[in-house]
Design an enzyme around this catalytic site. Structure first.
Site, short mmCIF file in Angstrom:
data_model
loop_
_atom_site.label_atom_id
_atom_site.label_comp_id
_atom_site.label_asym_id
_atom_site.label_seq_id
_atom_site.Cartn_x
_atom_site.Cartn_y
_atom_site.Cartn_z
N LYS A 54 9.39 10.86 2.30
CA LYS A 54 8.90 12.10 2.87
C LYS A 54 7.40 12.07 3.03
O LYS A 54 6.81 12.85 3.77
CB LYS A 54 9.25 13.27 1.93
CG LYS A 54 10.70 13.37 1.59
CD LYS A 54 10.90 14.44 0.48
CE LYS A 54 12.33 14.41 0.01
NZ LYS A 54 12.50 15.16 -1.26
N GLY A 55 6.75 11.14 2.31
CA GLY A 55 5.30 11.18 2.16
C GLY A 55 4.51 11.13 3.45
O GLY A 55 3.44 11.71 3.54
N GLU A 110 3.01 5.09 7.25
CA GLU A 110 3.16 5.32 5.80
C GLU A 110 2.06 6.25 5.29
O GLU A 110 1.02 6.40 5.93
CB GLU A 110 3.07 3.98 5.05
CG GLU A 110 4.39 3.49 4.51
CD GLU A 110 4.96 4.33 3.36
OE1 GLU A 110 4.57 5.51 3.18
OE2 GLU A 110 5.81 3.80 2.64
N ASP A 111 2.31 6.83 4.14
CA ASP A 111 1.29 7.67 3.51
C ASP A 111 0.29 6.81 2.75
O ASP A 111 -0.91 6.99 2.87
CB ASP A 111 1.94 8.71 2.58
CG ASP A 111 2.93 8.13 1.57
OD1 ASP A 111 3.20 6.91 1.60
OD2 ASP A 111 3.44 8.91 0.75
N ASP A 114 0.26 0.96 -2.02
CA ASP A 114 -0.20 0.81 -3.40
C ASP A 114 0.06 -0.66 -3.80
O ASP A 114 -0.70 -1.54 -3.40
CB ASP A 114 0.56 1.84 -4.24
CG ASP A 114 0.14 1.92 -5.69
OD1 ASP A 114 -0.97 1.49 -6.02
OD2 ASP A 114 0.93 2.42 -6.51
N LYS A 142 -4.68 1.75 -1.14
CA LYS A 142 -5.19 1.64 -2.52
C LYS A 142 -5.07 0.17 -2.91
O LYS A 142 -4.04 -0.27 -3.43
CB LYS A 142 -4.30 2.52 -3.42
CG LYS A 142 -4.91 2.89 -4.76
CD LYS A 142 -3.86 3.39 -5.74
CE LYS A 142 -3.37 4.79 -5.47
NZ LYS A 142 -2.44 5.24 -6.56
N PHE A 164 -4.54 8.33 -8.82
CA PHE A 164 -3.33 8.95 -8.28
C PHE A 164 -3.72 10.15 -7.44
O PHE A 164 -4.37 11.07 -7.93
CB PHE A 164 -2.37 9.36 -9.40
CG PHE A 164 -1.00 9.69 -8.88
CD1 PHE A 164 -0.08 8.68 -8.62
CD2 PHE A 164 -0.65 11.00 -8.62
CE1 PHE A 164 1.17 8.98 -8.10
CE2 PHE A 164 0.61 11.31 -8.11
CZ PHE A 164 1.52 10.29 -7.85
N ASP A 171 2.88 13.46 -3.02
CA ASP A 171 3.32 14.38 -4.07
C ASP A 171 3.09 13.81 -5.47
O ASP A 171 2.87 12.62 -5.65
CB ASP A 171 4.81 14.66 -3.91
CG ASP A 171 5.66 13.46 -4.33
OD1 ASP A 171 5.40 12.34 -3.82
OD2 ASP A 171 6.56 13.61 -5.17
N ARG A 177 2.68 18.36 -1.69
CA ARG A 177 2.74 17.74 -0.36
C ARG A 177 2.08 18.62 0.69
O ARG A 177 1.60 18.14 1.71
CB ARG A 177 4.20 17.49 0.06
CG ARG A 177 4.93 16.45 -0.78
CD ARG A 177 6.22 16.04 -0.06
NE ARG A 177 7.16 15.36 -0.95
CZ ARG A 177 7.13 14.05 -1.21
NH1 ARG A 177 6.20 13.30 -0.66
NH2 ARG A 177 8.02 13.51 -2.00
P1 IMP Z 1 4.07 0.79 -3.39
O1 IMP Z 1 3.59 0.62 -4.81
O2 IMP Z 1 3.05 0.27 -2.40
O3 IMP Z 1 5.44 0.20 -3.23
O4 IMP Z 1 4.14 2.36 -3.16
C1 IMP Z 1 5.34 3.04 -3.26
C2 IMP Z 1 5.19 4.52 -3.07
O5 IMP Z 1 4.58 5.06 -4.25
C3 IMP Z 1 4.29 5.04 -1.94
O6 IMP Z 1 4.91 5.04 -0.67
C4 IMP Z 1 4.06 6.46 -2.42
O7 IMP Z 1 5.16 7.27 -2.08
C5 IMP Z 1 3.98 6.28 -3.92
N1 IMP Z 1 2.57 6.29 -4.37
C6 IMP Z 1 1.77 5.24 -4.67
N2 IMP Z 1 0.54 5.66 -5.04
C7 IMP Z 1 0.57 7.03 -4.97
C8 IMP Z 1 -0.41 8.07 -5.22
O8 IMP Z 1 -1.59 7.85 -5.57
N3 IMP Z 1 0.01 9.35 -5.03
C9 IMP Z 1 1.28 9.67 -4.63
N4 IMP Z 1 2.22 8.73 -4.38
C10 IMP Z 1 1.86 7.43 -4.55
MG MG Z 2 5.75 6.57 0.69
#
Ligand code: IMP
Ligand code: MG
Length: 191
Positions: A54-55, A110-111, A114, A142, A164, A171, A177
């Site tokens: 949803k992000g 994507e939002d 990470d 990030k 974060f 969220d 959100r």
């Molecule tokens: P990944 O670690 O790149 O696989 O990120 C997976 C998901 O974690 C992202 O798409 C976000 O939904 C969530 N996420 C990672 N960092 C944050 C943050 O700082 N705030 C909110 N959601 C986060």
């Molecule tokens: Mg996401």
């Protein structure tokens, strides 16, 4: 009307536990720059903007309105499994695309990236479907916790420190959100 979860006298948007990182004006200006680049890069292509629910919903909705081209939109929903707080790269598709992407120029929206593990798996899944091209736009990058260092973000809104963040689609346990800005939650224990 007061919100039980917010300190007295403040609202969800003025919660003193939020430290604003990017205002709605700063985000709008940056999104417009990305939209102009995407417009130039995708002229004459068969663009599909794929939002990852949803992000990315807020960014996706804003970004598409800055791209002055014929385009289609589609959505996926995935759940990334976490091992503690870190994603494991195990991704389950909760909602798949409505339409085939064969021969399309796909831009995944994507939002935040990470560790990059969710996106890596998602791009693998989409990569087997015969698209003409697949690229990635992310509102936030990030880089510090990145595990897949090979992952390329073609269009990045803002590079942020290892904090974060919430708002503009992102969220914390389902909340925040709807914030029209991006913020850090100062004390995660407090509302
Ligand atoms: P990944 O670690 O790149 O696989 O990120 C997976 C998901 O974690 C992202 O798409 C976000 O939904 C969530 N996420 C990672 N960092 C944050 C943050 O700082 N705030 C909110 N959601 C986060
Ligand atoms: Mg996401």
């Amino acid at each position: 009307m007061s919100s039980a979860a917010s300190p007295l006298g403040s609202t969800e948007f003025t919660n003193p536990n939020l430290e604003v990182l990017y205002t709605r004006e700063e985000i709008a200006a940056r999104v417009a720059e990305l939209g102009a680049r995407i417009t130039a890069d995708y002229t004459g292509k068969d663009l599909v903007l794929v939002g990852v629910l949803k992000g990315s919903s807020v960014f996706h909705a804003d970004l598409m309105r800055t791209i002055d081209l014929p385009l289609a939109v589609d959505f996926m929903a995935v759940s990334s499994y976490k091992d503690g707080t870190q994603s494991t790269g195990d991704v389950e598709i909760l909602k798949d695309l409505s339409n085939p992407i064969r021969d399309k120029d796909v831009l995944v929206v994507e939002d935040i990236v990470d560790t990059g593990l969710t996106l890596t798996r998602l791009l693998e899944i989409l990569g087997s479907r015969g698209a003409a091209s697949i690229r990635l736009a992310s509102l936030l990058d990030k880089p510090e916790p990145r595990i897949n260092k090979e992952l390329t973000i073609d269009y990045t809104g803002f590079v942020i420190p290892n904090r974060f963040v919430v708002g503009f689609g992102l969220d914390a346990a389902g909340r925040y959100r709807n914030l029209p800005f991006i913020a850090v939650v100062k004390d995660p224990e407090k509302a």
